[in-house]
Motif scaffolding. Structure first.
Motif, PDB file in Angstrom:
ATOM      1  N   VAL A 138       2.135   4.050   1.003  1.00  0.00           N
ATOM      2  CA  VAL A 138       3.258   4.759   0.377  1.00  0.00           C
ATOM      3  C   VAL A 138       3.286   6.199   0.881  1.00  0.00           C
ATOM      4  O   VAL A 138       4.336   6.719   1.264  1.00  0.00           O
ATOM      5  CB  VAL A 138       3.157   4.754  -1.167  1.00  0.00           C
ATOM      6  CG1 VAL A 138       4.259   5.599  -1.791  1.00  0.00           C
ATOM      7  CG2 VAL A 138       3.196   3.345  -1.713  1.00  0.00           C
ATOM      8  N   VAL A 139       2.132   6.839   0.879  1.00  0.00           N
ATOM      9  CA  VAL A 139       2.035   8.235   1.309  1.00  0.00           C
ATOM     10  C   VAL A 139       2.486   8.380   2.760  1.00  0.00           C
ATOM     11  O   VAL A 139       3.160   9.349   3.120  1.00  0.00           O
ATOM     12  CB  VAL A 139       0.589   8.765   1.127  1.00  0.00           C
ATOM     13  CG1 VAL A 139       0.439  10.167   1.687  1.00  0.00           C
ATOM     14  CG2 VAL A 139       0.203   8.733  -0.348  1.00  0.00           C
ATOM     15  N   GLU A 140       2.146   7.413   3.589  1.00  0.00           N
ATOM     16  CA  GLU A 140       2.482   7.461   5.019  1.00  0.00           C
ATOM     17  C   GLU A 140       3.923   7.046   5.312  1.00  0.00           C
ATOM     18  O   GLU A 140       4.391   7.208   6.434  1.00  0.00           O
ATOM     19  CB  GLU A 140       1.527   6.555   5.799  1.00  0.00           C
ATOM     20  CG  GLU A 140       0.082   7.005   5.732  1.00  0.00           C
ATOM     21  CD  GLU A 140      -0.901   5.944   6.202  1.00  0.00           C
ATOM     22  OE1 GLU A 140      -0.453   4.852   6.642  1.00  0.00           O
ATOM     23  OE2 GLU A 140      -2.106   6.194   6.104  1.00  0.00           O
ATOM     24  N   SER A 141       4.631   6.517   4.326  1.00  0.00           N
ATOM     25  CA  SER A 141       5.977   5.992   4.536  1.00  0.00           C
ATOM     26  C   SER A 141       7.024   7.082   4.306  1.00  0.00           C
ATOM     27  O   SER A 141       7.369   7.406   3.171  1.00  0.00           O
ATOM     28  CB  SER A 141       6.223   4.817   3.586  1.00  0.00           C
ATOM     29  OG  SER A 141       7.517   4.318   3.771  1.00  0.00           O
ATOM     30  N   ALA A 142       7.541   7.609   5.400  1.00  0.00           N
ATOM     31  CA  ALA A 142       8.520   8.701   5.319  1.00  0.00           C
ATOM     32  C   ALA A 142       9.799   8.279   4.590  1.00  0.00           C
ATOM     33  O   ALA A 142      10.533   9.128   4.087  1.00  0.00           O
ATOM     34  CB  ALA A 142       8.858   9.201   6.718  1.00  0.00           C
ATOM     35  N   GLY A 143      10.065   6.994   4.511  1.00  0.00           N
ATOM     36  CA  GLY A 143      11.264   6.510   3.850  1.00  0.00           C
ATOM     37  C   GLY A 143      11.207   6.523   2.331  1.00  0.00           C
ATOM     38  O   GLY A 143      12.228   6.354   1.664  1.00  0.00           O
ATOM     39  N   ARG A 144      10.047   6.723   1.755  1.00  0.00           N
ATOM     40  CA  ARG A 144       9.917   6.767   0.291  1.00  0.00           C
ATOM     41  C   ARG A 144      10.261   8.176  -0.192  1.00  0.00           C
ATOM     42  O   ARG A 144      10.023   9.160   0.507  1.00  0.00           O
ATOM     43  CB  ARG A 144       8.497   6.420  -0.155  1.00  0.00           C
ATOM     44  CG  ARG A 144       7.916   5.118   0.386  1.00  0.00           C
ATOM     45  CD  ARG A 144       8.497   3.832  -0.159  1.00  0.00           C
ATOM     46  NE  ARG A 144       9.803   3.449   0.239  1.00  0.00           N
ATOM     47  CZ  ARG A 144      10.136   2.865   1.405  1.00  0.00           C
ATOM     48  NH1 ARG A 144       9.247   2.632   2.332  1.00  0.00           N
ATOM     49  NH2 ARG A 144      11.386   2.522   1.646  1.00  0.00           N
ATOM     50  N   PRO A 145      10.757   8.303  -1.427  1.00  0.00           N
ATOM     51  CA  PRO A 145      11.060   9.633  -1.953  1.00  0.00           C
ATOM     52  C   PRO A 145       9.808  10.520  -1.996  1.00  0.00           C
ATOM     53  O   PRO A 145       8.708  10.049  -2.283  1.00  0.00           O
ATOM     54  CB  PRO A 145      11.563   9.346  -3.371  1.00  0.00           C
ATOM     55  CG  PRO A 145      12.033   7.925  -3.332  1.00  0.00           C
ATOM     56  CD  PRO A 145      11.136   7.226  -2.350  1.00  0.00           C
TER      57      PRO A 145
END
Length: 165
Positions: A138-145
């Motif tokens: 999640v932390v690495e996913s730039a697409g998450r808020p």
């Protein structure tokens, strides 16, 4: 008001000694409702972002009906459409699992591996289903808020410091 089950909110779960995770209470209630009163959870992989997904039996039916709708639309428009392949993609990867009254369930090993999940997960309600993430992903996913990524980052840091199990 619609009969559609919508998941929102988020929570963490760390596997117990038997490797089970705990479905958050509000999501658990909705899954049971969506599964006709059964403690039945459907799990799959989100092909767009690599996390796992969870939902009740009613969403499984929705996915089937959605393929029928796409097939009908393609037929009416004179387009080719392989409904069998579409059903394989949408329904063939779903694993149904039971959970106990406390919400404990085993994440299917194939889904766990595909999502890179080990001993902790982050539940993230996003509408008709919820996502199940490896927290670091999640932390690495730039697409998450940013709000969500920062929340998960703080949880990971607190866990590393021993403040969270």
């Amino acid at each position: 008001m619609s009969d559609v089950i919508l998941y929102s909110g988020n929570a963490f779960s760390v596997a117990d000694g038997k490797g089970r995770f705990v479905l958050p209470l509000e999501m658990r209630k909705l899954v049971t409702q969506a599964s006709g009163g059964q403690n039945r959870l459907c799990l799959s992989i989100h092909f767009g972002n690599g996390c796992a997904t969870g939902f009740g039996l009613s969403h499984k039916q929705y996915l089937f009906e959605e393929v029928e709708k796409l097939e009908r639309q393609a037929y009416e428009a004179g387009r080719d459409f392989d409904a069998d392949v579409e059903r394989e993609n949408r329904l063939g990867t779903i694993e149904d699992v039971n959970f106990d009254d406390g919400g404990r369930f085993f994440l299917h090993p194939d889904i766990k591996e595909e999502a890179g999940i080990t001993d902790a997960i982050f539940f993230y309600g996003v509408g008709r289903y919820f996502q199940i993430w490896k927290p670091e992903a999640v932390v690495e996913s730039a697409g998450r808020p940013v709000l969500i990524r920062n929340k998960v980052k703080r949880w990971i840091e607190a866990r590393a410091a021993g403040a969270v199990k």
